[in-house]
Design an enzyme around this catalytic site. Sequence first.
Site, mmCIF file in Angstrom:
data_model
loop_
_atom_site.group_PDB
_atom_site.id
_atom_site.type_symbol
_atom_site.label_atom_id
_atom_site.label_comp_id
_atom_site.label_asym_id
_atom_site.label_seq_id
_atom_site.Cartn_x
_atom_site.Cartn_y
_atom_site.Cartn_z
ATOM 1 C CG ASP A 78 -2.047 -0.970 1.118
ATOM 2 O OD1 ASP A 78 -2.305 -1.452 -0.001
ATOM 3 O OD2 ASP A 78 -2.686 -1.266 2.143
ATOM 4 C CG HIS A 115 -12.788 7.314 6.049
ATOM 5 N ND1 HIS A 115 -12.348 6.928 4.807
ATOM 6 C CD2 HIS A 115 -11.751 7.128 6.891
ATOM 7 C CE1 HIS A 115 -11.093 6.546 4.883
ATOM 8 N NE2 HIS A 115 -10.709 6.655 6.133
#
Length: 769
Positions: free
Chosen positions: A607, A702
């Site tokens: 990542d 989120h």
Amino acid sequence: MAKVLSANLGYPRIGEKREWKKALEGFWNHKLTETEFLETTKQLRLSYLQKQKDRGVDLIPVGDFSFYDHVLDTAVLFGLIPERFKQHDDAVTLDTYFSIARGNQNAEASEMTKWFNTNYHYIVPEISNQTKPRLTTNRLLDLFNEAKEAFGITTKPVIVGPITLLKLSKGYDATHFDALLRSLVPLYSEVFTQLAAAGAEWIQVDEPILVRTTNNDDLNIFKQVYQQIKAAVPGLKILLQTYFESVDCYADLIKLPVDGFGLDFIDGAAGNLAALEQFGFPKDKVLAAGLVDGRNIWKTNLADTLSQAEKLLTFTGGPEKLWITPSCSLLHVPVTIENETALDPLLKDALAFADQKLSEIVTLTKGLNEGRASVQPALDAARQSIQHLQQSEQRNNRAVEAELADLDKELPKRPKDYAARQKIQSEVFHLPLLPTTTIGSFPQTAEVRQARRKWRKGEWTDAQYNDFIKEETEKWIRIQEEIGLDVLVHGEFERNDMVEYFGEKLDGFAFTRFGWVQSYGSRCVKPPLIYGDVAWQTAITVAESAFAQSLTQSPVKGMLTGPVTIFNWSFVRNDISQADVFNQIALALKKEIQALEEAGIRMIQVDEPALREGLPLKEEKKAAYLHRSVYAFRLATSFVRNDTQIHTHMCYSEFDEIIDAIDALDTDVISIEAARSHGEIIATFEKFAYKKGIGLGVYDIHSPRIPSVEEMQSYAERALQVLDPHIFWINPDCGLKTRKPEETIPALKHMVVAAQNVRAELHHTIPNN
């Protein structure tokens, strides 16, 4: 007698032990009433002012404290509220405020992106062409009066400036910029007029947009805006504050009708010093000199910095025209080193967090006002602390130095190009069209966190903890199979943080107990300290990945954090080059990837969510940074077999700026955020023909809301208007660590159904699929 002043630009919000975070989450979870929440945060806010007062800071800011984000605060102050959150009256409730930031079941949250090149995320203001700014509640006035009543001090209110606010906003046509600005400026003037009437003497107006490339048109806008504000509030002094880089067009900038300029002499040292020496500084204005690093945690070399401050003093119209400040708000560093009782004394002695940086600022100010001899013991102690760390074994690893010396300057390359790899991998994995997966992490529930605490405290043995991790892993492998995901992950239940977890296993890293900083909202991270040479010692992720793969016939991705993200999300030593630290980390990760391959893991995700955020703010510096980043990523990954599929993930960035570098990473699959920005990233791929595997996140993790199948399907269908379905993956836009299982499971089920629906549509239009 006239003297140099010490000033702060902003103080951390979170508290020494994240008391602010706990209050926020307590309120969100209905454990605190609104009254209790407001009282708790008021007491925290006052304690921060008390600290700065006790340390002897002359000019203390207010307005730096926020319930969530200072850009959101400014937008709400001026009524810049998205239509889907509009209320009937002028006041903005806490419920509305937090809904803009976090979303609710009826409306998506506003977009979130990185604050310049930091790891702080701000809420992007949404403004339409029809938006009519208005003043809601003058919170700056309330905070100014609160400080005055509590301590009898005249503080320095801080606000994001009107031009930066609009430049960082979205949703309006560029042709409406001038009209919006004209409507905002009188409201700023009104806020400032009320502050002046209450006794404010200075106001700090943050215009960091000035460190991006500016031209004559931009400067004319600044001139018009601040002429209008000064004419409206002639008795209030305005400090135009910049940070994170040097300013452009310095010679014209210093002619602006304001009373002082804040310049960064850390990240912008070379450019700002050169401009100062070439053009001088107005004798009738204040120079707020950012001489103490507001973004890193090393002690200041006080002797050298005092010499620099003495030189700056020669450019000003007198000592009263020089302020000593941090280079930016101290929001970006932990609160205090005093609670770190477990750190190696050699390292601890070389560190300075927010409270210590304020003491450094006061020391430098005293040295200027009373002479170097008055602070000589502090100068000597700081230099000695820095030298001891520099001479340590941790910073002089000969094996690591030898590996760096052997590196080839040419970019590392995979054995075959992507087209050849894709064919090989399709025969190995047999994935359907539009394969589904997640980004890596699954919910870190209270049980997971409790298990980790018990293990760290010694209440659980290693065997007990490992058994628990295996149980969680197996549970979520079965959940993923039941949901119908095509490529699985082990869930990362053993990991506290995606950077800290790796740093704990590598040489050259150290960790604090309370070194938290705010990333977004109540999300705080505890960045590792890269203080020595980075080296790999033993396998980090192999056991968990191999165990998960043994449980299923579906491919399971190995999960690593990339070298650039580890760098950008750590506090990094400042004695060697960025490229050397990048490559040290990359060489360590290369050994970990080799170990994963040897264990039979054929999909490995490395990542790099922070690659974009480290991009320099100056155009002329960007290409070199991106080359260093691509080199480090490929150094870690390019050696793998053609049938090993390399994934990466990025989030919350303006990807169009770095799309060439993303392509140059030469990954087999990249996943990129799309949902939070409402699919705007898709436009990038209308201009850039991306040919490698890609997943555009179809829902925003989120927010606690659970998107519908139709909503996710619409993102996928829109993406497929510009992307080849043979390279397209479907996934959330980020990891699911912060979500609850009852939010995660139904959302993923919706995602899989959305993928199946789109897949069925494609089967009618694409033969042999």
